[in-house]
Design an enzyme around this catalytic site. Structure first.
Site, mmCIF file in Angstrom:
data_model
loop_
_atom_site.group_PDB
_atom_site.id
_atom_site.type_symbol
_atom_site.label_atom_id
_atom_site.label_comp_id
_atom_site.label_asym_id
_atom_site.label_seq_id
_atom_site.Cartn_x
_atom_site.Cartn_y
_atom_site.Cartn_z
ATOM 1 N N GLN A 45 51.631 11.700 -10.714
ATOM 2 C CA GLN A 45 50.447 11.795 -9.854
ATOM 3 C C GLN A 45 50.919 11.958 -8.397
ATOM 4 O OE1 GLN A 45 47.106 11.252 -11.056
ATOM 5 N NE2 GLN A 45 47.794 10.970 -13.159
ATOM 6 N N HIS A 98 48.861 3.026 -13.826
ATOM 7 C CA HIS A 98 49.622 3.423 -12.637
ATOM 8 C C HIS A 98 49.602 2.246 -11.651
ATOM 9 C CE1 HIS A 98 50.440 7.621 -13.640
ATOM 10 N NE2 HIS A 98 49.277 7.588 -14.264
ATOM 11 N N PHE A 124 56.894 8.878 -29.386
ATOM 12 C CA PHE A 124 58.252 8.334 -29.447
ATOM 13 C C PHE A 124 59.106 8.827 -28.280
ATOM 14 C CE2 PHE A 124 57.951 7.867 -34.374
ATOM 15 C CZ PHE A 124 57.055 6.825 -34.214
ATOM 16 N N HIS A 158 57.296 8.817 -24.740
ATOM 17 C CA HIS A 158 56.697 7.909 -23.758
ATOM 18 C C HIS A 158 56.926 6.448 -24.143
ATOM 19 C CE1 HIS A 158 54.598 11.513 -22.355
ATOM 20 N NE2 HIS A 158 54.265 10.839 -21.282
ATOM 21 N N ASP A 182 47.331 12.183 -23.790
ATOM 22 C CA ASP A 182 47.700 12.420 -22.388
ATOM 23 C C ASP A 182 48.321 13.809 -22.248
ATOM 24 O OD1 ASP A 182 48.044 11.988 -19.666
ATOM 25 O OD2 ASP A 182 49.845 10.759 -19.882
ATOM 26 N N GLY A 216 52.828 13.941 -18.400
ATOM 27 C CA GLY A 216 51.939 14.119 -19.536
ATOM 28 C C GLY A 216 52.743 14.433 -20.782
#
Length: 386
Positions: A144, A198, A252, A254, A277, A312
């Site tokens: 972000q 976040h 597997f 993230h 995501d 993502g």
């Protein structure tokens, strides 16, 4: 008037009741009858006998940015139509269009575009908006853009909510930032889900957020203060606070398989929600793709910024449930809970997350290896495997 559709001799899955083999009659976009045997005529008939197929309530992805070259932040009708058209292939029949931390102007444009969008036949239904940022922590920004992070502002949120046509259903924010707790209280009054994400919050700051009304955690483990035995952080609080519904990206990448299994054991299927995501590169070849003005290098397994930060995923919902089932040995009932039932309940959608008389005709038909064979969105066959 839509064609009537009869699915016969199929295993029917549910999050509460035991599975059974029966028939499903669909008329005018709704499930009109479910029974062990239906002696009725229909325009379209799907025979599932001897195929070991199971009918799941259509998957609901509450955290997805894009797919097939499209992103919700593109702020075009074509982008949302492209996203909605790509999702049935993975069994997803509805979703929250997810924004990201950007300028006021960019977020406003995306929300105004979302307000006007209506899914066509054969597309997944957009249920509203997941506003991810910009009310987050710079310490846990991830992909972000830090330059667009701002303090939690209820007046700004109300302005965006108006532009969206009151479609913002879920907001990711960092509860430790200035003004966030009051913001969360306002969200609860507005019946908007406040999600912790976040965030560099302490265990105690998350507890304060829960007391203020926060009830959801965005992509567990990722971009949040980690667990330490003297500082449990957001991760510890997410696993310990019973009132928190927790998102999980089960690619597997993230999250290590052991972390996925730990979340399942600690939270249970009734407090877990599988999400993707996913970004625009999902379903496309490896290469360089855009995410919020940033170049993302996409391989066959992940998507990362130039510095290696995950940006993502390219995960599909069917792949996510295959991972979780193979890892945990979870039941069909638990899979239904994690892929649709929990999301439907949290969003207050009485017609989704179940295959029952009167429910929306959103169905994902999977084979014994959990591969999608056919997807029905609001009574229309949206995907059929070749």
């Amino acid at each position: 008037m839509k064609n009537s559709l009869l699915i016969s001799d199929i295993t029917i899955a549910d999050a509460v009741e035991e599975s059974f083999i029966g028939d499903i009659l669909i008329e005018d976009g709704k499930i009109s009858r479910v029974a062990e045997k239906l002696d009725v005529q229909a325009d379209i008939r799907i025979e599932a006998n001897d195929k070991n197929w199971t009918a799941f309530p259509g998957f609901i992805d509450v955290h997805i940015h894009g797919a097939a070259g499209h992103d919700a932040m593109d702020a075009t009708p074509e982008a949302l139509a492209g996203l909605a058209g790509a999702l049935p292939k993975e069994g997803t029949t509805s979703f929250l269009a997810t924004t990201m931390t950007q300028s006021d102007e960019a977020i406003s444009a995306a929300l105004e575009n979302i307000r006007e969008f209506q899914a066509s036949e054969g597309q997944a239904e957009m249920l509203g908006v997941h506003l991810e940022g910009p009310f987050i922590s710079a310490e846990r920004a991830g992909a972000q853009p830090i330059e667009h992070i701002v303090e939690a502002s209820y007046p700004l949120f109300r302005e965006w909510q108006k532009k969206s046509g009151n479609q913002i259903r879920l907001v990711t924010l960092a509860p430790e930032t200035r003004g966030a707790l009051e913001f969360i209280k306002k969200m609860k009054e507005d019946k908007v889900i406040a999600s912790i994400g976040h965030s560099d919050a302490t265990f105690e700051e998350v507890q304060a957020a829960v007391r203020s009304g926060a009830s959801h955690v965005t992509h567990l483990y990722n971009q949040m203060s980690p667990f330490h035995h003297r500082k449990p952080g957001v991760v510890g609080a997410a696993l310990m606070e019973e009132g928190l519904m927790v998102e999980l990206i089960a690619d597997f990448i993230h999250s290590h398989p052991a972390s996925v299994e730990m979340a399942f054991r600690q939270k249970g299927a009734d407090r877990l929600m599988l999400i993707t995501d996913a970004m625009r590169a999902k379903g496309l070849p490896p290469g360089v793709y855009d995410l919020g003005g940033q170049d993302v290098q996409v391989t066959n397994k992940d998507a990362r910024l130039a510095d290696g930060t995950l940006a993502g995923s390219i995960l599909t919902m069917d792949r996510a449930i295959q991972h979780v089932q193979s890892l945990t040995g979870c039941s069909v009932k638990e899979l239904v809970a994690m892929t649709s039932f929990n999301a439907a309940n949290e969003l207050g959608l009485a017609g989704k997350g179940k295959i029952r008389d009167g429910a929306d005709a959103d169905i994902a038909i999977l084979d014994q290896d959990l591969n999608v064979q056919l997807t029905i969105c609001r009574g229309t066959i949206a995907y059929r495997k070749e």
